[in-house]
Motif scaffolding. Structure first.
Motif, PDB file in Angstrom:
ATOM      1  N   THR A  94       1.264  -4.845   4.021  1.00 36.52           N
ATOM      2  CA  THR A  94       1.645  -3.928   5.102  1.00 36.52           C
ATOM      3  C   THR A  94       2.566  -2.823   4.606  1.00 36.52           C
ATOM      4  O   THR A  94       2.598  -1.728   5.189  1.00 36.52           O
ATOM      5  CB  THR A  94       2.334  -4.693   6.239  1.00 36.52           C
ATOM      6  OG1 THR A  94       3.459  -5.433   5.714  1.00 36.52           O
ATOM      7  CG2 THR A  94       1.381  -5.664   6.916  1.00 36.52           C
ATOM      8  N   TYR A  97       1.034   0.795   4.134  1.00 33.67           N
ATOM      9  CA  TYR A  97       0.927   1.735   5.254  1.00 33.67           C
ATOM     10  C   TYR A  97       2.226   2.509   5.458  1.00 33.67           C
ATOM     11  O   TYR A  97       2.212   3.701   5.798  1.00 33.67           O
ATOM     12  CB  TYR A  97       0.560   0.976   6.532  1.00 33.67           C
ATOM     13  CG  TYR A  97      -0.814   0.347   6.473  1.00 33.67           C
ATOM     14  CD1 TYR A  97      -1.953   1.119   6.699  1.00 33.67           C
ATOM     15  CD2 TYR A  97      -0.970  -0.993   6.166  1.00 33.67           C
ATOM     16  CE1 TYR A  97      -3.221   0.552   6.640  1.00 33.67           C
ATOM     17  CE2 TYR A  97      -2.234  -1.574   6.094  1.00 33.67           C
ATOM     18  CZ  TYR A  97      -3.350  -0.796   6.334  1.00 33.67           C
ATOM     19  OH  TYR A  97      -4.592  -1.359   6.255  1.00 33.67           O
ATOM     20  N   PHE A  98       3.348   1.866   5.228  1.00 27.06           N
ATOM     21  CA  PHE A  98       4.628   2.532   5.438  1.00 27.06           C
ATOM     22  C   PHE A  98       5.007   3.424   4.257  1.00 27.06           C
ATOM     23  O   PHE A  98       5.774   4.375   4.415  1.00 27.06           O
ATOM     24  CB  PHE A  98       5.694   1.477   5.743  1.00 27.06           C
ATOM     25  CG  PHE A  98       5.365   0.677   6.965  1.00 27.06           C
ATOM     26  CD1 PHE A  98       5.499   1.241   8.223  1.00 27.06           C
ATOM     27  CD2 PHE A  98       4.848  -0.603   6.865  1.00 27.06           C
ATOM     28  CE1 PHE A  98       5.148   0.536   9.358  1.00 27.06           C
ATOM     29  CE2 PHE A  98       4.494  -1.322   7.987  1.00 27.06           C
ATOM     30  CZ  PHE A  98       4.636  -0.748   9.243  1.00 27.06           C
ATOM     31  N   LEU A 275       3.026  -8.228  12.665  1.00 23.94           N
ATOM     32  CA  LEU A 275       2.450  -6.941  13.043  1.00 23.94           C
ATOM     33  C   LEU A 275       3.492  -5.970  13.579  1.00 23.94           C
ATOM     34  O   LEU A 275       3.519  -4.797  13.181  1.00 23.94           O
ATOM     35  CB  LEU A 275       1.355  -7.159  14.097  1.00 23.94           C
ATOM     36  CG  LEU A 275       0.635  -5.904  14.602  1.00 23.94           C
ATOM     37  CD1 LEU A 275      -0.070  -5.183  13.453  1.00 23.94           C
ATOM     38  CD2 LEU A 275      -0.363  -6.254  15.701  1.00 23.94           C
ATOM     39  N   PHE A 276       4.372  -6.454  14.462  1.00 25.03           N
ATOM     40  CA  PHE A 276       5.331  -5.560  15.109  1.00 25.03           C
ATOM     41  C   PHE A 276       6.736  -5.672  14.513  1.00 25.03           C
ATOM     42  O   PHE A 276       7.355  -4.655  14.188  1.00 25.03           O
ATOM     43  CB  PHE A 276       5.387  -5.858  16.617  1.00 25.03           C
ATOM     44  CG  PHE A 276       4.066  -5.694  17.299  1.00 25.03           C
ATOM     45  CD1 PHE A 276       3.530  -4.434  17.516  1.00 25.03           C
ATOM     46  CD2 PHE A 276       3.340  -6.796  17.730  1.00 25.03           C
ATOM     47  CE1 PHE A 276       2.305  -4.268  18.143  1.00 25.03           C
ATOM     48  CE2 PHE A 276       2.113  -6.645  18.367  1.00 25.03           C
ATOM     49  CZ  PHE A 276       1.584  -5.388  18.566  1.00 25.03           C
ATOM     50  N   ALA A 279       6.860  -4.318  11.004  1.00 30.95           N
ATOM     51  CA  ALA A 279       6.731  -2.856  11.001  1.00 30.95           C
ATOM     52  C   ALA A 279       8.086  -2.188  11.180  1.00 30.95           C
ATOM     53  O   ALA A 279       8.397  -1.180  10.525  1.00 30.95           O
ATOM     54  CB  ALA A 279       5.770  -2.414  12.110  1.00 30.95           C
ATOM     55  N   ILE A 280       8.924  -2.747  12.043  1.00 28.35           N
ATOM     56  CA  ILE A 280      10.264  -2.186  12.275  1.00 28.35           C
ATOM     57  C   ILE A 280      11.108  -2.273  11.018  1.00 28.35           C
ATOM     58  O   ILE A 280      11.738  -1.296  10.592  1.00 28.35           O
ATOM     59  CB  ILE A 280      10.944  -2.926  13.447  1.00 28.35           C
ATOM     60  CG1 ILE A 280      10.186  -2.635  14.747  1.00 28.35           C
ATOM     61  CG2 ILE A 280      12.404  -2.528  13.571  1.00 28.35           C
ATOM     62  CD1 ILE A 280      10.603  -3.513  15.899  1.00 28.35           C
ATOM     63  N   SER A 282      10.024  -2.555   7.994  1.00 26.91           N
ATOM     64  CA  SER A 282       9.416  -1.767   6.933  1.00 26.91           C
ATOM     65  C   SER A 282       9.693  -0.280   7.086  1.00 26.91           C
ATOM     66  O   SER A 282       9.871   0.432   6.098  1.00 26.91           O
ATOM     67  CB  SER A 282       7.902  -2.019   6.901  1.00 26.91           C
ATOM     68  OG  SER A 282       7.618  -3.359   6.585  1.00 26.91           O
ATOM     69  N   ILE A 283       9.720   0.226   8.323  1.00 28.60           N
ATOM     70  CA  ILE A 283      10.058   1.636   8.530  1.00 28.60           C
ATOM     71  C   ILE A 283      11.476   1.903   8.070  1.00 28.60           C
ATOM     72  O   ILE A 283      11.768   2.934   7.434  1.00 28.60           O
ATOM     73  CB  ILE A 283       9.872   2.020  10.009  1.00 28.60           C
ATOM     74  CG1 ILE A 283       8.382   2.003  10.375  1.00 28.60           C
ATOM     75  CG2 ILE A 283      10.464   3.404  10.289  1.00 28.60           C
ATOM     76  CD1 ILE A 283       8.102   2.229  11.838  1.00 28.60           C
ATOM     77  N   CYS A 378      16.151   1.668  12.138  1.00 28.98           N
ATOM     78  CA  CYS A 378      14.775   2.128  12.301  1.00 28.98           C
ATOM     79  C   CYS A 378      14.606   2.904  13.596  1.00 28.98           C
ATOM     80  O   CYS A 378      13.992   3.986  13.613  1.00 28.98           O
ATOM     81  CB  CYS A 378      13.829   0.925  12.262  1.00 28.98           C
ATOM     82  SG  CYS A 378      12.125   1.299  12.745  1.00 28.98           S
TER      83      CYS A 378
END
Length: 590
Positions: A94, A97-98, A275-276, A279-280, A282-283, A378
């Protein structure tokens, strides 16, 4: 893990040739670091912190990869993989993507704004000092609790295990050796030395990992046989979950979903959190963390910045298979070096906490700490970048509420940790499980991110907006603007940080260097500050920069983002390709 057959292949320690290779490796990396430190421009902020923005995409991409992949991965990621299977590799996939988000959405704004650091960006975006200072401190804490201390611990653990050095202080001696080598060229040489040593270590890591991977497949009879053997393997030392009950469940078993990347909501790696919640985190890590973003800001132009993130993305496919500013320039350069020393000292003090946490799963420890502290950052960066209405009171209120909520979870969890299976230690009461551990750390990260965002939006809408004249090239939507920006807290037009430094450098060139003491000369040499009189050197280029009008400087800042059409299409195509490959792999192992 090992099977129940025999112990003929028990590790017996390193031989003389092994030690020769290890010493040669350290000497080679140290030599590269010192050589680059000597050759690099260390006497300016741009040179020390951004390598004068002259880096090619290959060292940038390799450094992005090596900055993330270290001993914490070779020890922590491998350990979590052995304990629960390949699900932990989703953290790596993942990230690709970031990395693309960094190159296409965030770096253009950072470069157009002309900043050196992420706190500096927030200073320009919101004005005032409190947000910049707060996030500077929080970023340091995050790196102390996770990256620095965890990597030092993992690296030292590898050294002590490989050399079979025993004793209570062995791990600290190993840490001091690692610190001495890294600090020697990092403090002296700045980002150039770090990037080039990262490049060398990336090449060595990949070569070594592929060799080890090949040997592993050969020893296990190939990929399919390895997977089959993994489910039959058991730990050499297994305890019952209740040491006083021989009929209780044994610890250390291989879970049935070990070869699944996507797992149920009630498992150790719930798909909703991956998934969510991930993502936080990783950003924050890939798009706003100073250590990562700094590598991309060193690129010579936007094409190389994007290409660097693509190269790092391709390299990230491998682990599943292979494993503050009103200061003078001198004061800022000194602060940058001194902070390195302060951070590593505090990190060493934190290492015993790591050693006793999360059932020895180092990677889980890193991700949980991140989920308790990083989501507010983030949220603020996303709002600052993509919502021009966001202002300083809203951002500060959101950060403070997020910090309080995150620290409560942090303190509760690490104040009463779950004892390892089979340890016989007293377990927390059931109500503790119901309140704390019923919410997975990745799910908690989603909640914390949402709370921060809601508070920020509400307070922002209740307070005055920031005038547009203060926001040119500070949001994604205004990144190409060539209008003159007036920095907040000042009604004077202030050129971007890069141009400010060039003007300062010009002033330094047009004046003779004062006589300084021998001690000061030694300090200057260590900090990369030239003691020579440069008043006779050519000044045409610097004068040209100093004579630019604010309008011309704004136009140059916007033009920096211009990309050659052919290469723009190439990097865009590769971005789509790497994301498609990643999606296929995730789907294949889902």
């Amino acid at each position: 893990m090992a099977d129940n057959t025999d112990n003929e292949n028990t590790f017996q320690g390193l031989e003389i040739l092994d030690y020769i290779v290890i010493v040669a490796y350290f000497l080679f990396v140290l030599g590269v670091g010192l050589f680059v430190s000597y050759r690099s421009n260390r006497s300016s902020l741009s040179g020390y912190f951004l390598s004068s923005r002259s880096m090619h995409f290959i060292p940038v991409g390799a450094s992005l990869f090596a900055s993330n992949i270290g001993s914490g991965h070779f020890i922590g990621l491998a350990g979590s993989g052995a304990a629960s299977g390949i699900g932990v590799a989703a953290f790596e996939f993942t990230a690709i993507y970031f990395l693309m988000m960094l190159g296409w959405l965030f770096v253009p704004v950072y470069m157009a704004s002309g900043v050196y650091t992420m706190p500096e960006y927030l200073k320009k975006r919101f004005g005032g000092e409190r947000i910049r200072i707060y996030l500077s401190v929080l970023a340091l804490l995050l790196y102390i609790f996770t990256k620095i201390s965890a990597d030092l611990f993992a690296g030292a653990l590898f050294i002590t295990q490989a050399t079979q050095i025993e004793g209570d202080y062995a791990i600290y001696i190993s840490i001091l050796i690692l610190l001495a080598i890294a600090c020697l060229f990092t403090i002296a040489g700045g980002l150039s030395a770090v990037i080039w040593t990262d490049f060398v270590q990336t090449v060595l890591m990949i070569i070594g990992a592929f060799i080890l991977c090949g040997i592993g497949f050969q020893e296990t009879g190939g990929y399919n046989q390895m997977v089959e053997s993994f489910f039959k393997a058991v730990a050499q030392n297994r305890s019952h979950s209740d040491p006083n009950d021989s009929s209780s469940e044994l610890c250390g078993g291989v879970p049935d979903n070990a070869m699944h990347l996507v797992r149920g909501v009630d498992t150790d790696l719930p798909w909703t959190g991956m998934l969510f919640g991930l993502a936080i985190n990783s950003i924050w890590y890939w798009c706003s963390d100073q250590v990562i973003v700094q590598r991309s800001l060193a690129s010579k132009d936007m094409i190389h910045a994007k290409a660097g993130t693509i190269l790092a993305g391709y390299l990230k496919l491998l682990p599943l298979w292979i494993m503050v500013k009103k200061a003078s320039e001198f004061e800022l350069l000194m602060a940058g070096r001194v902070f390195v020393l302060v951070l590593v000292v505090i990190s060493i003090i934190w290492i015993p906490i790591i050693n006793a946490s999360q059932g020895s799963q180092l990677f889980v420890y890193i991700q949980s700490i991140t989920s308790y502290l990083a989501p507010p950052i983030c949220a603020i960066y996303l709002l600052a970048m993509f919502w021009p209405r966001c202002n300083e009171p809203g951002a500060f209120a959101g950060l403070m509420v997020g910090l309080i909520v995150g620290l409560i979870r942090f303190g509760l969890e690490f104040g009463y940790a779950i004892p390892p299976c089979g340890s016989g230690e007293a377990k927390p009461p059931q109500w503790w499980y119901d309140i704390i551990f019923s919410i997975h750390y990745l799910h908690f990260g989603i909640i914390l991110w949402g709370i921060t965002g809601i508070v920020t939006i509400v307070v922002t809408l209740l307070t005055d907006p920031i005038p547009e004249k203060h926001l040119y090239r500070l949001t994604f939507w205004s990144r190409h603007s060539d209008k003159v920006r007036i920095d907040l807290d000042s009604e004077e037009v202030e050129p971007p940080a890069q141009e400010q430094e060039d003007v300062q450098s010009l002033k330094a060139l047009t004046s003779h260097v004062e006589d300084v003491s021998f001690v000061r000369k030694c300090v200057n040499f260590l900090c990369g500050i030239d003691n020579k009189d440069k008043s006779e050197e050519p000044q045409e280029d610097q004068m040209a920069i100093a004579e630019l009008t604010p309008e011309q400087k704004a136009t140059e800042a916007a033009l920096f983002l211009k990309e050659e059409p052919f290469w723009k299409r190439i990097v865009n195509l590769n971005a789509v390709l790497i994301m498609a490959i990643t999606a296929f792999i995730i789907g294949f192992y889902a």
